[in-house]
Design a protein around this motif. Structure first.
Motif, PDB file in Angstrom:
ATOM      1  N   MET A 185       0.836  -1.203   0.000  1.00 47.99           N
ATOM      2  CA  MET A 185       0.000   0.000   0.000  1.00 47.99           C
ATOM      3  C   MET A 185       0.870   1.251   0.000  1.00 47.99           C
ATOM      4  O   MET A 185       1.874   1.303   0.698  1.00 47.99           O
ATOM      5  CB  MET A 185      -0.903   0.033   1.234  1.00 47.99           C
ATOM      6  CG  MET A 185      -2.073  -0.930   1.182  1.00 47.99           C
ATOM      7  SD  MET A 185      -3.177  -0.731   2.586  1.00 47.99           S
ATOM      8  CE  MET A 185      -2.147  -1.349   3.901  1.00 47.99           C
ATOM      9  N   PRO A 186       0.503   2.258  -0.802  1.00 48.55           N
ATOM     10  CA  PRO A 186       1.244   3.522  -0.764  1.00 48.55           C
ATOM     11  C   PRO A 186       0.863   4.318   0.469  1.00 48.55           C
ATOM     12  O   PRO A 186      -0.103   4.003   1.149  1.00 48.55           O
ATOM     13  CB  PRO A 186       0.736   4.224  -2.021  1.00 48.55           C
ATOM     14  CG  PRO A 186      -0.673   3.730  -2.147  1.00 48.55           C
ATOM     15  CD  PRO A 186      -0.628   2.285  -1.707  1.00 48.55           C
ATOM     16  N   GLU A 187       1.634   5.332   0.739  1.00 55.07           N
ATOM     17  CA  GLU A 187       1.238   6.248   1.790  1.00 55.07           C
ATOM     18  C   GLU A 187       0.044   7.057   1.298  1.00 55.07           C
ATOM     19  O   GLU A 187       0.025   7.546   0.166  1.00 55.07           O
ATOM     20  CB  GLU A 187       2.397   7.177   2.144  1.00 55.07           C
ATOM     21  CG  GLU A 187       3.581   6.478   2.798  1.00 55.07           C
ATOM     22  CD  GLU A 187       4.676   7.471   3.142  1.00 55.07           C
ATOM     23  OE1 GLU A 187       4.424   8.689   3.028  1.00 55.07           O
ATOM     24  OE2 GLU A 187       5.768   7.030   3.510  1.00 55.07           O
ATOM     25  N   PHE A 188      -0.945   7.210   2.166  1.00 57.85           N
ATOM     26  CA  PHE A 188      -2.160   7.905   1.779  1.00 57.85           C
ATOM     27  C   PHE A 188      -1.851   9.335   1.333  1.00 57.85           C
ATOM     28  O   PHE A 188      -2.362   9.802   0.310  1.00 57.85           O
ATOM     29  CB  PHE A 188      -3.136   7.917   2.957  1.00 57.85           C
ATOM     30  CG  PHE A 188      -4.417   8.653   2.685  1.00 57.85           C
ATOM     31  CD1 PHE A 188      -5.395   8.087   1.893  1.00 57.85           C
ATOM     32  CD2 PHE A 188      -4.633   9.910   3.222  1.00 57.85           C
ATOM     33  CE1 PHE A 188      -6.567   8.761   1.628  1.00 57.85           C
ATOM     34  CE2 PHE A 188      -5.809  10.579   2.982  1.00 57.85           C
ATOM     35  CZ  PHE A 188      -6.782  10.008   2.178  1.00 57.85           C
ATOM     36  N   LYS A 189      -1.014  10.034   2.079  1.00 55.78           N
ATOM     37  CA  LYS A 189      -0.713  11.426   1.740  1.00 55.78           C
ATOM     38  C   LYS A 189       0.003  11.535   0.393  1.00 55.78           C
ATOM     39  O   LYS A 189      -0.197  12.509  -0.348  1.00 55.78           O
ATOM     40  CB  LYS A 189       0.130  12.070   2.840  1.00 55.78           C
ATOM     41  CG  LYS A 189      -0.653  12.374   4.115  1.00 55.78           C
ATOM     42  CD  LYS A 189       0.188  13.164   5.087  1.00 55.78           C
ATOM     43  CE  LYS A 189      -0.610  13.571   6.318  1.00 55.78           C
ATOM     44  NZ  LYS A 189       0.201  14.356   7.266  1.00 55.78           N
ATOM     45  N   VAL A 197      -6.059   0.683  -5.139  1.00 51.43           N
ATOM     46  CA  VAL A 197      -4.699   1.016  -4.708  1.00 51.43           C
ATOM     47  C   VAL A 197      -4.150  -0.054  -3.773  1.00 51.43           C
ATOM     48  O   VAL A 197      -2.958  -0.357  -3.786  1.00 51.43           O
ATOM     49  CB  VAL A 197      -4.695   2.404  -4.029  1.00 51.43           C
ATOM     50  CG1 VAL A 197      -3.411   2.631  -3.248  1.00 51.43           C
ATOM     51  CG2 VAL A 197      -4.878   3.497  -5.070  1.00 51.43           C
ATOM     52  N   GLY A 198      -5.034  -0.652  -2.978  1.00 58.02           N
ATOM     53  CA  GLY A 198      -4.583  -1.716  -2.093  1.00 58.02           C
ATOM     54  C   GLY A 198      -5.115  -1.648  -0.684  1.00 58.02           C
ATOM     55  O   GLY A 198      -4.741  -2.455   0.168  1.00 58.02           O
ATOM     56  N   TYR A 199      -6.015  -0.703  -0.410  1.00 58.13           N
ATOM     57  CA  TYR A 199      -6.606  -0.596   0.919  1.00 58.13           C
ATOM     58  C   TYR A 199      -7.877  -1.439   0.997  1.00 58.13           C
ATOM     59  O   TYR A 199      -8.759  -1.334   0.150  1.00 58.13           O
ATOM     60  CB  TYR A 199      -6.960   0.859   1.236  1.00 58.13           C
ATOM     61  CG  TYR A 199      -5.757   1.762   1.414  1.00 58.13           C
ATOM     62  CD1 TYR A 199      -5.012   1.736   2.593  1.00 58.13           C
ATOM     63  CD2 TYR A 199      -5.376   2.635   0.403  1.00 58.13           C
ATOM     64  CE1 TYR A 199      -3.921   2.556   2.760  1.00 58.13           C
ATOM     65  CE2 TYR A 199      -4.278   3.474   0.570  1.00 58.13           C
ATOM     66  CZ  TYR A 199      -3.552   3.422   1.744  1.00 58.13           C
ATOM     67  OH  TYR A 199      -2.457   4.241   1.915  1.00 58.13           O
ATOM     68  N   GLY A 200      -7.961  -2.270   2.021  1.00 63.51           N
ATOM     69  CA  GLY A 200      -9.162  -3.072   2.211  1.00 63.51           C
ATOM     70  C   GLY A 200      -9.225  -4.263   1.278  1.00 63.51           C
ATOM     71  O   GLY A 200      -8.261  -4.597   0.567  1.00 63.51           O
ATOM     72  N   ILE A 259      -7.447   2.222   6.118  1.00 65.78           N
ATOM     73  CA  ILE A 259      -6.933   3.577   5.933  1.00 65.78           C
ATOM     74  C   ILE A 259      -6.847   4.357   7.240  1.00 65.78           C
ATOM     75  O   ILE A 259      -6.158   5.383   7.326  1.00 65.78           O
ATOM     76  CB  ILE A 259      -7.832   4.330   4.923  1.00 65.78           C
ATOM     77  CG1 ILE A 259      -7.069   5.501   4.284  1.00 65.78           C
ATOM     78  CG2 ILE A 259      -9.116   4.838   5.554  1.00 65.78           C
ATOM     79  CD1 ILE A 259      -6.044   5.080   3.299  1.00 65.78           C
ATOM     80  N   ALA A 260      -7.503   3.875   8.272  1.00 64.25           N
ATOM     81  CA  ALA A 260      -7.710   4.662   9.491  1.00 64.25           C
ATOM     82  C   ALA A 260      -6.418   5.215  10.097  1.00 64.25           C
ATOM     83  O   ALA A 260      -6.356   6.393  10.483  1.00 64.25           O
ATOM     84  CB  ALA A 260      -8.460   3.828  10.525  1.00 64.25           C
TER      85      ALA A 260
END
Length: 227
Positions: free
Chosen positions: A1-5, A155-158, A175-176
């Motif tokens: 997973m990438p960094e959300f920001k 993207v890869g979350y969840g 993502i939390a």
């Protein structure tokens, strides 16, 4: 997973800084959500501003407005304008009957109670209530409609599941820990994810070759892999 920001920074660079809705406060935001159906944000804004200028953006004005004036505005908002007029009047009725015409009072309530109050209104479910409360500075997370949810899932979350609610919760849980506490940032992140899902990361035939975050995305890697 990438960094959300990092993901959001890529989207902001590609799409520019998103504009928040012109609606302010819970009542206006509920009306904003009910202004049109399956049309552009520009059309939604036109209907909303028509209501504000020709009728008045408060429960009493909506309830007492001439039905033909409401219907003419509702016809600009897409299919089933009669249903839209009914929903506008229902929003006004609930606001008057249960909140004495002042829906802002829910913002003083605990979060769960405020969310429950909003879910009484037409077309407002869990994500919609969360989004309204975020825009009002009260929600601590990232509400996602189906376009934004799809982007983060790819993207890869969840994890994708048969039940959409379960999929949504899995993305939220994943993502939390990466979410900042900055409400303004989260509101704009929501809009950027929504725009990306509508424009490039579409449900069918996503345009991965034009995506500014293609190197961060699990879905694009799978799509390019030999079968």
């Amino acid at each position: 997973m990438p960094e959300f920001k990092k993901l959001i920074a890529r989207l902001r660079k590609h799409y520019g800084e998103p504009s928040l809705p012109p609606a302010k406060g819970p009542f206006e935001l509920v009306m904003w959500e009910n202004s049109c159906y399956l049309l552009s944000d520009e059309r939604r804004a036109a209907v909303f501003e028509g209501l504000r200028t020709q009728v008045g953006m408060n429960a009493n004005a909506i309830w007492n407005a001439d039905r033909e004036v409401l219907l003419a505005l509702a016809k600009q908002g897409g299919m089933r304008p009669e249903t839209r007029v009914f929903r506008w009047r229902e929003i006004a009725r609930i606001t008057t009957a249960q909140f004495e015409g002042d829906l802002d009072r829910i913002l003083k309530e605990p979060y769960a109670q405020a969310k429950k109050a909003l879910k009484q209104f037409p077309n407002i479910g869990d994500p919609g209530a969360d989004k309204i409360l975020l825009y009002c500075g009260k929600y601590p997370g990232l509400p996602l409609e189906w376009n934004g949810n799809r982007v983060l899932l790819r993207v890869g979350y969840g994890r994708s599941q048969k039940n959409y609610g379960a999929t949504y919760r899995s993305v939220q849980e994943a993502i939390a820990d990466e979410l900042p506490r900055d409400v303004a940032y989260l509101a704009r992140a929501h809009l950027l994810l929504r725009e990306h899902g509508k424009t490039l990361c579409r449900n069918n035939r996503p345009l991965c070759h034009d995506c500014p975050a293609v190197d961060l995305c699990s879905y694009s890697v799978k799509a390019r892999s030999p079968r």
